[in-house]
Design a protein around this motif. Structure first.
Motif, mmCIF file in Angstrom:
data_model
loop_
_atom_site.group_PDB
_atom_site.id
_atom_site.type_symbol
_atom_site.label_atom_id
_atom_site.label_comp_id
_atom_site.label_asym_id
_atom_site.label_seq_id
_atom_site.Cartn_x
_atom_site.Cartn_y
_atom_site.Cartn_z
ATOM 1 N N LEU A 165 66.206 -0.405 -10.197
ATOM 2 C CA LEU A 165 65.919 -0.688 -8.785
ATOM 3 C C LEU A 165 64.418 -0.772 -8.542
ATOM 4 N N GLY A 166 63.660 0.138 -9.169
ATOM 5 C CA GLY A 166 62.208 0.094 -9.019
ATOM 6 C C GLY A 166 61.632 -1.210 -9.532
ATOM 7 N N LEU A 167 62.132 -1.673 -10.675
ATOM 8 C CA LEU A 167 61.657 -2.939 -11.241
ATOM 9 C C LEU A 167 62.049 -4.120 -10.363
ATOM 10 N N GLN A 168 63.283 -4.091 -9.828
ATOM 11 C CA GLN A 168 63.752 -5.212 -9.021
ATOM 12 C C GLN A 168 62.963 -5.349 -7.722
ATOM 13 N N VAL A 169 62.781 -4.237 -7.013
ATOM 14 C CA VAL A 169 62.009 -4.292 -5.771
ATOM 15 C C VAL A 169 60.551 -4.622 -6.084
ATOM 16 N N GLY A 170 60.045 -4.059 -7.175
ATOM 17 C CA GLY A 170 58.676 -4.351 -7.574
ATOM 18 C C GLY A 170 58.454 -5.820 -7.854
ATOM 19 N N VAL A 171 59.376 -6.445 -8.593
ATOM 20 C CA VAL A 171 59.208 -7.865 -8.904
ATOM 21 C C VAL A 171 59.350 -8.715 -7.652
ATOM 22 N N ASN A 172 60.164 -8.267 -6.698
ATOM 23 C CA ASN A 172 60.283 -9.009 -5.440
ATOM 24 C C ASN A 172 58.970 -8.999 -4.662
#
Length: 312
Positions: free
Chosen positions: A69-76
């Motif tokens: 989740l951290g990576l997904q929101v970060g990449v967004n």
């Protein structure tokens, strides 16, 4: 499918001189919550494999989900920042972007992206310590670099038509197989088939998103895979990815338990989504289809997890 209202999706322009202070709702919109199933689903699928192999750990599964989740929101947020400063989002069709709309300053969005990457790194270090597999730190670093350089840096690979390749690897294989590995200390082959299915649907989410923006991406010089394949080719590619995901669930069930066929619950969302894409869906209607694709991936991951639990 009903057409989404556009009032909340059109970028809001800021008056000249107005402070760039984004509201909480704008930050949440910038996080692009509709993409989060792509983060959770592969973790559920990998945890399902761990259940079948009798090595499941709830703690490690939760940590893996927090990393994803951290990576997904970060990449967004990273995409929002990088596309915004390049001007790619100047004439965007779809949900508001923080930088492109002027809702937030570029530095703020960049800081939010790295903050999310930092949280993912912290949770990842705890997970690595529990698993005792310290070499996985290198995999985590590769995940963060891939997240940033999708649209960041001088030569972003997302602008070279390679976005789907990296999404398949990191949000499909790495997330699914990695979740199983940190619990089992090995990667049985059904984890790879499950990861293939999750990766295919994560790519389908990206195809749906980029299909909507083909015209603007071409004008901005953003050469996504969809601008290279063209509209017709991109629609066919989406259908192929959907088919791969279905076959991957069947293969996973064949190697574990037939209860894992519960993952085929994804077709409830995939059928209307694929029909809409192949039927020529355009513009903002593809936002709903993107959401359905994300739900399909979540249903697939959750179905595999539940099936393994029942089979155990």
């Amino acid at each position: 499918m009903a057409r989404l209202g556009t009032s909340a999706l059109k970028p809001a322009s800021r008056a000249e001189g107005e402070l760039n202070v984004a509201s909480v709702a704008e930050w949440i919109e910038g996080a692009r919550l509709r993409t989060l199933p792509a983060a959770v689903a592969p973790v559920l699928a990998g945890a399902g494999i761990a259940i079948h192999e009798q090595g499941f750990s709830a703690t490690r599964t939760i940590l893996a989900a927090l990393v994803a989740l951290g990576l997904q929101v970060g990449v967004n947020y990273a995409n929002d920042y990088s596309d915004g400063v390049r001007g790619t989002d100047a004439q965007r069709v779809g949900p508001q972007r923080l930088v492109g709309s002027g809702a937030a300053r570029p530095g703020q969005v960049r800081a939010a992206a790295f903050g999310c990457f930092g949280l993912a790194a912290v949770f990842g270090l705890v997970l690595v310590a529990l698993a005792g597999q310290w070499w996985l730190i290198g995999v985590g670093a590769a995940c963060i670099l891939a997240a940033w350089y999708y649209t960041g840096g001088k030569h972003p690979y997302g602008y070279l038509g390679l976005g789907e390749v990296f999404v398949f690897i990191f949000f499909g294989l790495v997330a699914t197989v990695g979740t199983a590995y940190v619990q089992l200390g090995q990667a049985p082959w059904p984890a790879w088939t499950a990861g293939t299915g999750m990766g295919a649907l994560a790519c389908a989410v990206l195809v749906c998103n980029n299909l909507r923006d083909i015209a603007n991406d071409k004008a901005a010089g953003k050469r996504t895979l969809e601008t290279r394949l063209g509209e017709r080719g991109s629609r066919i590619f989406y259908a192929i990815l959907a088919g791969i995901a279905v076959l991957a669930v069947i293969a996973t069930a064949a190697g574990t338990t037939w209860w894992a066929l519960a993952g085929l619950a994804m077709v409830i969302f995939l059928i209307p989504a694929t029909q809409h894409v192949l039927g020529g869906g355009q513009g903002l209607t593809l936002v709903r289809t993107l959401k359905f694709t994300g739900f399909a991936e979540l249903a697939g991951g959750l179905g595999i997890f539940a099936g393994m639990l029942i089979g155990a």
